[in-house]
Scaffold this motif. Sequence first.
Motif, PDB file in Angstrom:
ATOM      1  N   HIS A  65      -2.626  -0.858  12.839  1.00 21.99           N
ATOM      2  CA  HIS A  65      -1.999  -1.357  11.542  1.00 21.99           C
ATOM      3  C   HIS A  65      -2.613  -2.782  11.853  1.00 21.99           C
ATOM      4  O   HIS A  65      -3.415  -2.337  12.780  1.00 21.99           O
ATOM      5  CB  HIS A  65      -0.434  -2.168  12.371  1.00 21.99           C
ATOM      6  N   TRP A  96       3.285  -1.985   6.250  1.00 19.44           N
ATOM      7  CA  TRP A  96       3.096  -1.583   7.675  1.00 19.44           C
ATOM      8  C   TRP A  96       3.805  -0.997   8.711  1.00 19.44           C
ATOM      9  O   TRP A  96       3.144   0.074   9.367  1.00 19.44           O
ATOM     10  CB  TRP A  96       2.186  -2.654   8.299  1.00 19.44           C
ATOM     11  N   SER A 150      -1.172  -8.755   1.742  1.00 17.07           N
ATOM     12  CA  SER A 150      -0.265  -8.590   2.707  1.00 17.07           C
ATOM     13  C   SER A 150      -0.963 -10.176   2.816  1.00 17.07           C
ATOM     14  O   SER A 150      -0.119 -11.213   3.455  1.00 17.07           O
ATOM     15  CB  SER A 150      -0.821  -8.089   3.896  1.00 17.07           C
TER      16      SER A 150
END
Length: 300
Positions: free
Chosen positions: A138, A290, A260
């Motif tokens: 991530h 995520w 994002s």
Amino acid sequence: MLPYAAYLRVYEPVTAFPEPARTLWAAYADSRRRPRRIHALGAEHLQAKRRLAGPVPVPERESGDAYIRRWRDTVYVCPWETRLRSWLAFARFREETSVRLAGSYVPPEVARGAEESFDRWKRSGRSLRPHILDSTWHVPLAWFVPFAAPERCLMLGDRPKGAPAYGRGALGEHGGPGPATASATRTLIYVTSMREARSRVDAALPIVRENLDAGSGLAAGRVETVGRWLAGFHPGALVELDYGGLVHLLDDRALRADESVAEVGVALAAMARGEGELAVAMYKRLLARWRLVRALESAN
């Protein structure tokens, strides 16, 4: 296949390095033998895999390789610092793993040798701040704060030479605004100046302190950690967020939809204006995206 990890990197001007490192890095940047941008991450990963076969948790010598960028007649250098990063990673591994389990991965005598060499390094007074941070499975939400949406560069798969990329504003190895990769490869990268990165972190801190608790992915402590790390480098440096191997976990549609950085910006701006519903909506959208990626770590 590259590891499923993302990277936050700082490229300092070659003139920021003291001699003899300055001269060595300048010569390295002009060398035809160094790994080019498209191959550098793969070359770094291959070296790591070879050490694991040993096992060798920490290389005997520091890497002489680096990521290179050129912009406005300036050479920028991001050293791999493989030995320092390996020491730091091994220290985290030892802290988070039981002695018995750790011994099954690395023999105790090898682990002691790595710890003793790290202690000597720390006593020498040299920096413990690497130019590269990494995160598996991530991208930490706090890593998005230093960047802005126009600095996004997305390239999907193998594209013909000169084909346009999604996004704009990133800085390529050979200079000027444009794709932040030296070749048409599957990549999602943001690049900004250190001045902009620090300014955005400073602006975000009072907002997250007032609105988010310590357990949040955008908690003040996490944003402060990014800010302290950035503060240790030259003010004229460049900062890069690279999705690295994570791009291989997402299809083209998901990568195109991944905004994002923009969503973090909208969430912070909404918090500052007191628009709680919009901030919550953006935050939930980030967490959902995520969470799906991180869940793949335990998939078979």
